[in-house]
Design a protein around this motif. Structure first.
Motif, PDB file in Angstrom:
ATOM      1  N   MET A  61      -6.981  16.632  -6.378  1.00 25.19           N
ATOM      2  CA  MET A  61      -5.756  16.086  -5.833  1.00 25.19           C
ATOM      3  C   MET A  61      -6.046  15.426  -4.481  1.00 25.19           C
ATOM      4  SD  MET A  61      -2.318  18.187  -4.946  1.00 25.19           S
ATOM      5  CE  MET A  61      -0.800  17.363  -4.753  1.00 25.19           C
ATOM      6  N   LYS A  62      -5.438  14.256  -4.282  1.00 28.86           N
ATOM      7  CA  LYS A  62      -5.605  13.557  -3.013  1.00 28.86           C
ATOM      8  C   LYS A  62      -4.979  14.363  -1.889  1.00 28.86           C
ATOM      9  CE  LYS A  62      -5.307   8.887  -4.851  1.00 28.86           C
ATOM     10  NZ  LYS A  62      -4.523   7.658  -4.875  1.00 28.86           N
ATOM     11  N   GLU A  63      -5.443  14.097  -0.708  1.00 29.63           N
ATOM     12  CA  GLU A  63      -4.860  14.759   0.446  1.00 29.63           C
ATOM     13  C   GLU A  63      -3.423  14.277   0.636  1.00 29.63           C
ATOM     14  OE1 GLU A  63      -7.206  15.410   3.972  1.00 29.63           O
ATOM     15  OE2 GLU A  63      -8.937  14.589   2.913  1.00 29.63           O
ATOM     16  N   VAL A  64      -2.612  15.123   1.200  1.00 25.64           N
ATOM     17  CA  VAL A  64      -1.183  14.833   1.355  1.00 25.64           C
ATOM     18  C   VAL A  64      -0.955  13.538   2.119  1.00 25.64           C
ATOM     19  CG1 VAL A  64       0.971  15.649   2.378  1.00 25.64           C
ATOM     20  CG2 VAL A  64      -0.532  17.256   1.212  1.00 25.64           C
ATOM     21  N   HIS A  65      -1.697  13.317   3.209  1.00 28.65           N
ATOM     22  CA  HIS A  65      -1.466  12.106   3.997  1.00 28.65           C
ATOM     23  C   HIS A  65      -1.753  10.836   3.203  1.00 28.65           C
ATOM     24  CE1 HIS A  65      -5.800  12.470   4.770  1.00 28.65           C
ATOM     25  NE2 HIS A  65      -5.773  11.201   5.087  1.00 28.65           N
ATOM     26  N   VAL A  66      -2.664  10.897   2.242  1.00 24.72           N
ATOM     27  CA  VAL A  66      -2.953   9.726   1.406  1.00 24.72           C
ATOM     28  C   VAL A  66      -1.780   9.460   0.465  1.00 24.72           C
ATOM     29  CG1 VAL A  66      -4.507   8.756  -0.325  1.00 24.72           C
ATOM     30  CG2 VAL A  66      -5.443  10.050   1.602  1.00 24.72           C
ATOM     31  N   HIS A  67      -1.205  10.517  -0.118  1.00 20.88           N
ATOM     32  CA  HIS A  67      -0.020  10.350  -0.962  1.00 20.88           C
ATOM     33  C   HIS A  67       1.131   9.743  -0.167  1.00 20.88           C
ATOM     34  CE1 HIS A  67      -1.139  12.202  -4.764  1.00 20.88           C
ATOM     35  NE2 HIS A  67      -1.727  13.178  -4.095  1.00 20.88           N
ATOM     36  N   LEU A  68       1.374  10.268   1.021  1.00 20.28           N
ATOM     37  CA  LEU A  68       2.460   9.755   1.849  1.00 20.28           C
ATOM     38  C   LEU A  68       2.197   8.313   2.267  1.00 20.28           C
ATOM     39  CD1 LEU A  68       3.152  12.917   4.034  1.00 20.28           C
ATOM     40  CD2 LEU A  68       4.487  12.090   2.074  1.00 20.28           C
ATOM     41  N   ALA A  69       0.966   7.998   2.579  1.00 20.51           N
ATOM     42  CA  ALA A  69       0.607   6.623   2.946  1.00 20.51           C
ATOM     43  C   ALA A  69       0.888   5.668   1.794  1.00 20.51           C
ATOM     44  CB  ALA A  69      -0.867   6.555   3.339  1.00 20.51           C
ATOM     45  N   ASN A  70       0.563   6.080   0.579  1.00 17.65           N
ATOM     46  CA  ASN A  70       0.824   5.241  -0.595  1.00 17.65           C
ATOM     47  C   ASN A  70       2.317   5.023  -0.808  1.00 17.65           C
ATOM     48  OD1 ASN A  70      -1.900   4.918  -1.175  1.00 17.65           O
ATOM     49  ND2 ASN A  70      -1.953   6.667  -2.559  1.00 17.65           N
ATOM     50  N   ILE A  71       3.107   6.057  -0.569  1.00 18.72           N
ATOM     51  CA  ILE A  71       4.558   5.946  -0.706  1.00 18.72           C
ATOM     52  C   ILE A  71       5.105   4.946   0.311  1.00 18.72           C
ATOM     53  CG2 ILE A  71       6.740   7.194  -0.352  1.00 18.72           C
ATOM     54  CD1 ILE A  71       5.166   9.699  -1.471  1.00 18.72           C
ATOM     55  N   VAL A  72       4.663   5.064   1.547  1.00 18.82           N
ATOM     56  CA  VAL A  72       5.135   4.171   2.610  1.00 18.82           C
ATOM     57  C   VAL A  72       4.751   2.725   2.307  1.00 18.82           C
ATOM     58  CG1 VAL A  72       4.821   3.588   5.053  1.00 18.82           C
ATOM     59  CG2 VAL A  72       5.196   5.963   4.374  1.00 18.82           C
ATOM     60  N   ARG A  73       3.513   2.507   1.897  1.00 17.05           N
ATOM     61  CA  ARG A  73       3.060   1.145   1.575  1.00 17.05           C
ATOM     62  C   ARG A  73       3.884   0.559   0.430  1.00 17.05           C
ATOM     63  NH1 ARG A  73      -2.041   1.949   1.441  1.00 17.05           N
ATOM     64  NH2 ARG A  73      -2.105   2.638  -0.716  1.00 17.05           N
ATOM     65  N   LYS A  74       4.102   1.357  -0.605  1.00 20.85           N
ATOM     66  CA  LYS A  74       4.885   0.911  -1.763  1.00 20.85           C
ATOM     67  C   LYS A  74       6.310   0.538  -1.350  1.00 20.85           C
ATOM     68  CE  LYS A  74       6.902   2.813  -5.920  1.00 20.85           C
ATOM     69  NZ  LYS A  74       7.188   4.072  -6.568  1.00 20.85           N
ATOM     70  N   GLU A  75       6.934   1.385  -0.547  1.00 22.62           N
ATOM     71  CA  GLU A  75       8.298   1.115  -0.097  1.00 22.62           C
ATOM     72  C   GLU A  75       8.366  -0.169   0.728  1.00 22.62           C
ATOM     73  OE1 GLU A  75      11.253   2.637  -0.764  1.00 22.62           O
ATOM     74  OE2 GLU A  75      10.174   3.905  -2.184  1.00 22.62           O
ATOM     75  N   ARG A  76       7.408  -0.358   1.605  1.00 13.84           N
ATOM     76  CA  ARG A  76       7.403  -1.578   2.431  1.00 13.84           C
ATOM     77  C   ARG A  76       7.243  -2.819   1.568  1.00 13.84           C
ATOM     78  NH1 ARG A  76       3.676  -4.856   3.950  1.00 13.84           N
ATOM     79  NH2 ARG A  76       1.961  -3.449   3.455  1.00 13.84           N
ATOM     80  N   SER A 125      -2.046  -2.493  14.120  1.00 16.37           N
ATOM     81  CA  SER A 125      -3.302  -1.950  13.599  1.00 16.37           C
ATOM     82  C   SER A 125      -3.171  -0.455  13.327  1.00 16.37           C
ATOM     83  CB  SER A 125      -4.465  -2.228  14.555  1.00 16.37           C
ATOM     84  OG  SER A 125      -4.254  -1.590  15.793  1.00 16.37           O
ATOM     85  N   GLY A 126      -2.444   0.250  14.170  1.00 16.08           N
ATOM     86  CA  GLY A 126      -2.212   1.673  13.938  1.00 16.08           C
ATOM     87  C   GLY A 126      -1.393   1.909  12.684  1.00 16.08           C
ATOM     88  N   TYR A 127      -0.353   1.095  12.498  1.00 15.68           N
ATOM     89  CA  TYR A 127       0.478   1.226  11.299  1.00 15.68           C
ATOM     90  C   TYR A 127      -0.337   0.908  10.045  1.00 15.68           C
ATOM     91  CZ  TYR A 127       4.191   0.886   7.954  1.00 15.68           C
ATOM     92  OH  TYR A 127       4.965   1.079   6.835  1.00 15.68           O
ATOM     93  N   ASN A 128      -1.192  -0.102  10.147  1.00 16.08           N
ATOM     94  CA  ASN A 128      -2.060  -0.454   9.023  1.00 16.08           C
ATOM     95  C   ASN A 128      -2.934   0.732   8.629  1.00 16.08           C
ATOM     96  OD1 ASN A 128      -4.994  -1.452   8.263  1.00 16.08           O
ATOM     97  ND2 ASN A 128      -3.541  -2.973   7.485  1.00 16.08           N
ATOM     98  N   LYS A 129      -3.485   1.422   9.593  1.00 15.81           N
ATOM     99  CA  LYS A 129      -4.325   2.593   9.313  1.00 15.81           C
ATOM    100  C   LYS A 129      -3.520   3.720   8.689  1.00 15.81           C
ATOM    101  CE  LYS A 129      -7.742   1.534  12.830  1.00 15.81           C
ATOM    102  NZ  LYS A 129      -8.306   1.901  14.127  1.00 15.81           N
ATOM    103  N   ILE A 130      -2.265   3.850   9.093  1.00 18.79           N
ATOM    104  CA  ILE A 130      -1.394   4.850   8.477  1.00 18.79           C
ATOM    105  C   ILE A 130      -1.215   4.536   6.996  1.00 18.79           C
ATOM    106  CG2 ILE A 130       0.987   5.716   8.387  1.00 18.79           C
ATOM    107  CD1 ILE A 130       1.000   5.324  11.502  1.00 18.79           C
ATOM    108  N   GLU A 131      -0.888   3.287   6.680  1.00 20.87           N
ATOM    109  CA  GLU A 131      -0.689   2.892   5.280  1.00 20.87           C
ATOM    110  C   GLU A 131      -1.954   3.035   4.442  1.00 20.87           C
ATOM    111  OE1 GLU A 131       1.076  -0.833   4.320  1.00 20.87           O
ATOM    112  OE2 GLU A 131       3.024  -0.254   5.123  1.00 20.87           O
ATOM    113  N   ARG A 132      -3.099   2.910   5.064  1.00 15.26           N
ATOM    114  CA  ARG A 132      -4.355   3.048   4.329  1.00 15.26           C
ATOM    115  C   ARG A 132      -4.810   4.494   4.246  1.00 15.26           C
ATOM    116  NH1 ARG A 132      -7.526  -1.229   7.601  1.00 15.26           N
ATOM    117  NH2 ARG A 132      -8.910   0.530   7.627  1.00 15.26           N
ATOM    118  N   GLY A 133      -4.045   5.404   4.826  1.00 17.59           N
ATOM    119  CA  GLY A 133      -4.374   6.821   4.763  1.00 17.59           C
ATOM    120  C   GLY A 133      -5.496   7.235   5.686  1.00 17.59           C
ATOM    121  N   LEU A 134      -5.732   6.459   6.728  1.00 18.23           N
ATOM    122  CA  LEU A 134      -6.824   6.752   7.650  1.00 18.23           C
ATOM    123  C   LEU A 134      -6.405   7.636   8.820  1.00 18.23           C
ATOM    124  CD1 LEU A 134      -8.500   3.230   7.763  1.00 18.23           C
ATOM    125  CD2 LEU A 134      -9.082   5.187   6.321  1.00 18.23           C
ATOM    126  N   HIS A 135      -5.095   7.829   8.986  1.00  9.17           N
ATOM    127  CA  HIS A 135      -4.582   8.701  10.049  1.00  9.17           C
ATOM    128  C   HIS A 135      -3.897   9.904   9.421  1.00  9.17           C
ATOM    129  CE1 HIS A 135      -5.404   6.431  13.605  1.00  9.17           C
ATOM    130  NE2 HIS A 135      -4.615   5.430  13.303  1.00  9.17           N
TER     131      HIS A 135
END
Length: 72
Positions: free
Chosen positions: A1-16, A35-45
């Motif tokens: 299973m992916k880490e939780v932050h990656v799942h949430l990042a995917n949800i945010v990117r999809k919604e946007r 750039s910070g928001y971009n990293k959030i959407e990519r699951g890097l934060h």
């Protein structure tokens, strides 16, 4: 299973993308750098609960609902 932050990042990117919004506009509204928001959407934060709630609420979503959807 992916880490939780990656799942949430995917949800945010999809919604946007569904709303045809640009990262820079969302970042500005959330008072984040683009750039910070971009990293959030990519699951890097890994963000704290309050920040995830703030971002998801911006899209009309609840953190608890999204966590339930992924079985947490």
């Amino acid at each position: 299973m992916k880490e939780v932050h990656v799942h949430l990042a995917n949800i945010v990117r999809k919604e946007r993308r569904m709303r045809d919004l640009k990262q820079e506009n969302i970042a500005e509204q959330l008072k984040l750098s683009q750039s910070g928001y971009n990293k959030i959407e990519r699951g890097l934060h890994k963000l704290d609960i309050e920040t995830w709630s703030k971002i998801l609420n911006h899209f009309g979503l609840k953190l608890s609902d999204e966590l339930n959807k992924i079985g947490l």
